[in-house]
Design a protein around this motif. Sequence first.
Motif, mmCIF file in Angstrom:
data_model
loop_
_atom_site.group_PDB
_atom_site.id
_atom_site.type_symbol
_atom_site.label_atom_id
_atom_site.label_comp_id
_atom_site.label_asym_id
_atom_site.label_seq_id
_atom_site.Cartn_x
_atom_site.Cartn_y
_atom_site.Cartn_z
ATOM 1 N N GLY A 237 -10.698 -13.926 1.227
ATOM 2 C CA GLY A 237 -9.135 -13.950 1.543
ATOM 3 C C GLY A 237 -8.015 -13.587 0.944
ATOM 4 N N VAL A 238 -8.516 -12.541 0.029
ATOM 5 C CA VAL A 238 -7.309 -11.965 -0.923
ATOM 6 C C VAL A 238 -7.419 -10.550 -0.925
ATOM 7 C CG1 VAL A 238 -7.420 -14.048 -2.362
ATOM 8 C CG2 VAL A 238 -8.915 -12.262 -2.984
ATOM 9 N N VAL A 239 -6.361 -9.789 -1.655
ATOM 10 C CA VAL A 239 -6.633 -8.421 -1.960
ATOM 11 C C VAL A 239 -5.996 -8.482 -3.351
ATOM 12 C CG1 VAL A 239 -4.023 -8.152 -0.935
ATOM 13 C CG2 VAL A 239 -5.639 -5.887 -1.578
ATOM 14 N N ARG A 240 -7.023 -7.933 -4.218
ATOM 15 C CA ARG A 240 -6.959 -7.443 -5.770
ATOM 16 C C ARG A 240 -5.886 -6.382 -6.109
ATOM 17 N NH1 ARG A 240 -12.199 -9.450 -4.889
ATOM 18 N NH2 ARG A 240 -12.131 -11.682 -4.921
ATOM 19 N N TYR A 241 -4.997 -6.248 -6.913
ATOM 20 C CA TYR A 241 -4.006 -5.295 -7.112
ATOM 21 C C TYR A 241 -3.686 -5.101 -8.442
ATOM 22 C CZ TYR A 241 -0.437 -1.876 -5.947
ATOM 23 O OH TYR A 241 0.717 -1.115 -5.634
ATOM 24 N N ALA A 242 -3.792 -3.916 -8.967
ATOM 25 C CA ALA A 242 -3.187 -3.450 -10.149
ATOM 26 C C ALA A 242 -2.808 -2.105 -10.092
ATOM 27 C CB ALA A 242 -4.386 -3.543 -11.252
ATOM 28 N N GLY A 243 -1.316 -2.077 -10.711
ATOM 29 C CA GLY A 243 -1.038 -0.557 -10.720
ATOM 30 C C GLY A 243 -0.034 -0.468 -12.043
ATOM 31 N N LEU A 244 0.254 0.908 -12.352
ATOM 32 C CA LEU A 244 1.285 1.421 -13.396
ATOM 33 C C LEU A 244 2.097 2.271 -12.740
ATOM 34 C CD1 LEU A 244 -1.100 2.233 -16.409
ATOM 35 C CD2 LEU A 244 0.561 0.203 -16.108
ATOM 36 N N GLY A 245 3.425 2.019 -12.922
ATOM 37 C CA GLY A 245 4.478 2.899 -12.344
ATOM 38 C C GLY A 245 4.829 2.586 -10.923
ATOM 39 N N ASN A 246 5.566 3.534 -10.220
ATOM 40 C CA ASN A 246 6.179 3.124 -9.014
ATOM 41 C C ASN A 246 5.431 3.459 -7.622
ATOM 42 O OD1 ASN A 246 6.462 5.977 -9.400
ATOM 43 N ND2 ASN A 246 8.572 6.094 -8.755
ATOM 44 N N ILE A 247 4.196 2.849 -7.503
ATOM 45 C CA ILE A 247 3.541 3.068 -6.344
ATOM 46 C C ILE A 247 4.021 1.596 -5.597
ATOM 47 C CG2 ILE A 247 1.230 2.744 -5.264
ATOM 48 C CD1 ILE A 247 1.783 5.580 -6.521
ATOM 49 N N SER A 248 4.437 1.769 -4.314
ATOM 50 C CA SER A 248 4.701 0.685 -3.695
ATOM 51 C C SER A 248 3.472 0.058 -2.800
ATOM 52 C CB SER A 248 5.574 0.739 -2.522
ATOM 53 O OG SER A 248 6.999 1.313 -3.237
ATOM 54 N N GLY A 249 2.953 -1.301 -2.972
ATOM 55 C CA GLY A 249 2.019 -1.845 -2.090
ATOM 56 C C GLY A 249 2.575 -3.055 -1.461
ATOM 57 N N MET A 250 1.873 -3.371 -0.488
ATOM 58 C CA MET A 250 2.476 -4.625 0.249
ATOM 59 C C MET A 250 1.264 -5.003 1.489
ATOM 60 S SD MET A 250 5.124 -2.385 2.396
ATOM 61 C CE MET A 250 5.550 -1.479 0.813
#
Length: 338
Positions: A237-250
Motif C-alpha cells: 500500500g505504498v510507493v517508495r520514492y527518492a530523488g535529487l533535484g527538481n523532479i516533481s512526483g505526486m
Amino acid sequence: MASLPEGLLDGGVWFRVEEPGTASAVRRAAERLAAELDMPERRIADLSIVAAEAAGNLTKHADQGTILVRVVRIADQAGVELIAVDSGPGMADIGHAIGDGHSTAGTLGIGLGAILRQASRWDLHSVPGKGTVLSVQVWPDVVPEAGWAAGLTRPLHGETVSGDAYAVREIDGRRQLLLSDGLGHGGLAAAASQEAVRGFLRAPAVPPAQVVEVLHRTLGHTRGAALAVAEPDPSAGVVRYAGLGNISGMVLAPDGTRRGMVSMPGIAGHQRRQIREYDYAFAPGAILVMHTDGLVDRWNLADYPGLVTRTPEVIAATLLRDAGTRRDDAGVLVARVP
C-alpha cells in the motif's frame, strides 16, 4: 529514425501535423520504423492505414495537432505506437464518433473506426473545449498485456533531442521507474539522461535511494541530471520514492486528492548532501505521476472528466499537451499498478 539500443525506451519522433504533406511523412516514418523491426507485411499495411488516417484527421479537423511515432517493446517483440494529440474542440460523444461515416468539424471524424479496427490496442480521451488524445499500438503478432506505466518526452522547441528520459523495469519482484532531466538541453543533456537510463537498467534490485546512489556515481563523467526513482508496492500500500533535484512526483488518490513527493536538493553526478527515501500511501486505484520542470505544476485532473480511468499513455500525453512548456525539454511518466 534508428531505435535506441535494446533495453532503452525509444523516445520516438514528434511531428507537427498542419499540412497534408505532413500526414504522408508520418505514414512513411511509421512504415520505415516497422520495416526496421521486421514486422510482417500485413501488419505494416495495417500500420500504414492507422498512420495515414490519424495524421489525415489531424490535418482536416484538429488545432495544433502533433503525432508521436515510436517503438514499444516487451521482452520478445516490438511494435509501433502512434500518439495523436490536438487542442481542437474535442468530442462530447466518443462512441458516436467511432462509427464509420461520422464526421464533425473539430473531431477525429471519418477514419476513426478504420484506425481502431487495424490497431492491436488503442485508447482515447476527449474533452469538449480542450481537445483529444488518441493512443494506437500495432504489434506484429500476439498482443501483449497493457503496460502498467508509460512516459513521454519532448525536446525544447528547435532541438532535435530531449535532455529528459525515462525508463521502467521489473527486477526481482520490484517495479521501479526512473525519470531524468539532464542539466541544460541539447546533446550533452541527452547524453547524461541516457547514461542515467543505462545505469538504472543495470542497477541491482535495491530500494530507490540505493538506486539513486548508484546513478549519482554513474553520472560523474557527464554534466549531471536531476532524477528520481519510484517503486510502487501495491501489496504494501505504498510507493517508495527518492530523488535529487527538481523532479516533481505526486500520488493521485482515487478520491481526487493529490500528494506531492519530496526530492532532495542536488545534481546527480555532481552535488548531493544526502539521498533520502520516503514512503507514501498508494491505495488501489491510485496513480503515480512524475514530471520534469518542462511541465508546470498548475494542472488538475478534475478538469478532465474520466481521464483517471485511461491508460498511462493517454494520461501522460494529456498532461504534456496542457502543462508542457516549449521553453524547455519536457518529460512525464505515469504509472498505475493494480
